[in-house]
Design a protein around this motif. Structure first.
Motif, PDB file in Angstrom:
ATOM      1  N   MET A 292      50.013  36.602  37.565  1.00  0.00           N
ATOM      2  CA  MET A 292      49.282  37.849  37.802  1.00  0.00           C
ATOM      3  C   MET A 292      47.958  37.882  37.037  1.00  0.00           C
ATOM      4  SD  MET A 292      52.679  40.316  37.765  1.00  0.00           S
ATOM      5  CE  MET A 292      51.866  41.777  38.421  1.00  0.00           C
ATOM      6  N   GLY A 293      47.192  38.956  37.282  1.00  0.00           N
ATOM      7  CA  GLY A 293      45.922  39.126  36.589  1.00  0.00           C
ATOM      8  C   GLY A 293      44.864  38.139  37.033  1.00  0.00           C
ATOM      9  N   ASP A 294      44.892  37.698  38.283  1.00  0.00           N
ATOM     10  CA  ASP A 294      43.893  36.777  38.836  1.00  0.00           C
ATOM     11  C   ASP A 294      44.053  35.357  38.318  1.00  0.00           C
ATOM     12  OD1 ASP A 294      41.944  36.605  40.781  1.00  0.00           O
ATOM     13  OD2 ASP A 294      40.275  36.953  39.429  1.00  0.00           O
TER      14      ASP A 294
ATOM     15  N   THR B 230      49.193  38.337  41.784  1.00  0.00           N
ATOM     16  CA  THR B 230      48.053  39.231  41.966  1.00  0.00           C
ATOM     17  C   THR B 230      46.784  38.415  41.783  1.00  0.00           C
ATOM     18  OG1 THR B 230      47.941  39.962  39.645  1.00  0.00           O
ATOM     19  CG2 THR B 230      49.335  41.243  41.129  1.00  0.00           C
ATOM     20  N   TYR B 231      45.771  38.720  42.573  1.00  0.00           N
ATOM     21  CA  TYR B 231      44.552  37.913  42.584  1.00  0.00           C
ATOM     22  C   TYR B 231      43.424  38.719  43.222  1.00  0.00           C
ATOM     23  CZ  TYR B 231      45.782  37.528  47.481  1.00  0.00           C
ATOM     24  OH  TYR B 231      46.096  37.850  48.781  1.00  0.00           O
ATOM     25  N   ARG B 232      42.205  38.298  42.947  1.00  0.00           N
ATOM     26  CA  ARG B 232      41.032  38.896  43.581  1.00  0.00           C
ATOM     27  C   ARG B 232      40.669  38.073  44.818  1.00  0.00           C
ATOM     28  NH1 ARG B 232      39.352  42.910  40.539  1.00  0.00           N
ATOM     29  NH2 ARG B 232      39.852  42.833  38.312  1.00  0.00           N
ATOM     30  N   ASP B 233      40.487  38.768  45.912  1.00  0.00           N
ATOM     31  CA  ASP B 233      40.071  38.114  47.153  1.00  0.00           C
ATOM     32  C   ASP B 233      38.545  38.044  47.158  1.00  0.00           C
ATOM     33  OD1 ASP B 233      39.417  37.331  49.715  1.00  0.00           O
ATOM     34  OD2 ASP B 233      40.958  38.545  50.684  1.00  0.00           O
TER      35      ASP B 233
ATOM     36  N   THR C  97      40.414  44.142  29.170  1.00  0.00           N
ATOM     37  CA  THR C  97      41.387  44.631  30.148  1.00  0.00           C
ATOM     38  C   THR C  97      41.943  46.008  29.788  1.00  0.00           C
ATOM     39  OG1 THR C  97      43.119  43.360  29.015  1.00  0.00           O
ATOM     40  CG2 THR C  97      42.041  42.321  30.904  1.00  0.00           C
TER      41      THR C  97
ATOM     42  N   ARG D 230      43.513  48.060  40.375  1.00  0.00           N
ATOM     43  CA  ARG D 230      42.397  47.412  39.675  1.00  0.00           C
ATOM     44  C   ARG D 230      41.678  46.372  40.518  1.00  0.00           C
ATOM     45  NH1 ARG D 230      42.772  48.788  34.194  1.00  0.00           N
ATOM     46  NH2 ARG D 230      44.818  49.645  33.588  1.00  0.00           N
TER      47      ARG D 230
ATOM     48  N   LEU E 297      42.828  44.257  42.592  1.00  0.00           N
ATOM     49  CA  LEU E 297      43.588  43.034  42.836  1.00  0.00           C
ATOM     50  C   LEU E 297      44.424  43.161  44.106  1.00  0.00           C
ATOM     51  CD1 LEU E 297      44.869  42.434  39.200  1.00  0.00           C
ATOM     52  CD2 LEU E 297      43.137  41.076  40.375  1.00  0.00           C
ATOM     53  N   HIS E 298      44.621  42.057  44.784  1.00  0.00           N
ATOM     54  CA  HIS E 298      45.585  41.993  45.880  1.00  0.00           C
ATOM     55  C   HIS E 298      46.940  41.574  45.327  1.00  0.00           C
ATOM     56  CE1 HIS E 298      43.015  42.329  49.615  1.00  0.00           C
ATOM     57  NE2 HIS E 298      42.129  42.309  48.642  1.00  0.00           N
TER      58      HIS E 298
ATOM     59  N   THR F 251      43.481  32.160  40.831  1.00  0.00           N
ATOM     60  CA  THR F 251      42.124  31.726  41.170  1.00  0.00           C
ATOM     61  C   THR F 251      41.498  30.860  40.084  1.00  0.00           C
ATOM     62  OG1 THR F 251      41.053  33.697  40.240  1.00  0.00           O
ATOM     63  CG2 THR F 251      41.768  33.814  42.535  1.00  0.00           C
TER      64      THR F 251
END
Length: 273
Positions: A142-144, A175-178, A21, A262, A264-265, A147
């Motif tokens: 946060m940081g995905d 915060t997360y990745r879609d 990271t 980065r 992330l959403h 998920t």
């Protein structure tokens, strides 16, 4: 071999997480401090001033950011002891001693010094275990991290816990990745980071409507040459509209939902006054 996210981090990623990271935990904490400040996260007045929870804290970039923002007592929750130990080292002098498995109360907060409390626990059910209803003014996940929950039904359950734990006006930041739109062909191969000693690449395999399989390939240089370490784990496919609706179902007001840094959403929800 497919494993859970918890086992995958234990076997492969935890030892390399800070490197992958960016390699500088305190620089990452400064970035997160600026982001959280921009999103309106602050200790604030009220019945639960200066208490916060970091769900899926990892080595502690967000935990340190919450401390920098002035939160008095921060509970940092993760399933991985290696990452919690790294957080404790980074926050040396501010970590609270081990405490009973009970919600924070004024009596357990101690005196004037800020305290970070690292806790090894499953995120599911952590908020009712370690907080009181209306007892915190900020929760970050946060940081995905979101998920990585085992099942999609775990998400609304966690949001409901957050809604109960937040004081009126308190903020939840996620915060997360879609991953709802599948990548195709070679676009599924994603370089993560590389230097002279390590190379990390992942590729995605879409299993069903709710999950994607993440395969990590880590090359590490040794005196004998390069060695390859591999593993895979499922991630949830969470879309912005779906997540915002689940926040509203929990009684939270969504005040921000947009792409962030980065890849992330970012979603911010507030407990009603």
């Amino acid at each position: 071999m497919t494993t859970s996210a918890e086992v995958h981090y234990e076997r492969l990623l935890a030892a390399h997480y800070t490197w992958m990271t960016g390699g500088d935990l305190h620089a990452a904490a400064e970035e997160q401090t600026a982001l959280l400040r921009e999103l309106g996260v602050s200790p604030g007045p009220g019945p639960a001033p200066a208490r916060a929870v970091d769900l899926g804290c990892g080595p502690g970039a967000q935990t340190l950011a919450l401390a920098a923002l002035g939160f008095f007592h921060i509970t940092a929750v993760d399933t991985n002891q290696t990452l919690l130990d790294e957080l404790a080292l980074a926050a040396a002098g501010t970590c609270a001693p081990d405490a009973p498995d009970t919600p924070d109360t004024p009596d357990t907060l101690g005196s004037a010094a800020p305290a970070i409390r690292p806790v090894r626990a499953d995120l599911r059910g952590a908020l009712p275990r370690f907080t009181s209803p209306g007892g915190v003014s900020a929760i970050v996940c946060m940081g995905d991290t979101l998920t990585h929950l085992p099942a999609k039904d775990d998400v609304p359950a966690l949001l409901a816990d957050a809604a109960r734990a937040l004081a009126p006006g308190g903020r939840l930041v996620v915060t997360y990745r879609d991953l709802t739109r599948p990548l195709e062909g070679t676009a599924r191969f994603l370089p993560v980071r590389n230097d002279a000693e390590r190379i990390l690449t992942c590729f995605l395999e879409y299993r069903d409507a709710d999950t994607v399989e993440v395969h990590d390939l880590l090359h590490v240089r040794t005196p004998e040459g390069w060695t390859l370490h591999t593993g895979s784990y499922p991630k949830l496919r969470i879309g912005t509209d779906w997540l915002a609706d689940r926040c509203r179902d929990a009684g939270l007001e969504v005040v921000h939902a947009a792409p962030g840094p980065r890849g992330l959403h970012v979603l911010v929800a507030v407990a009603p006054a």
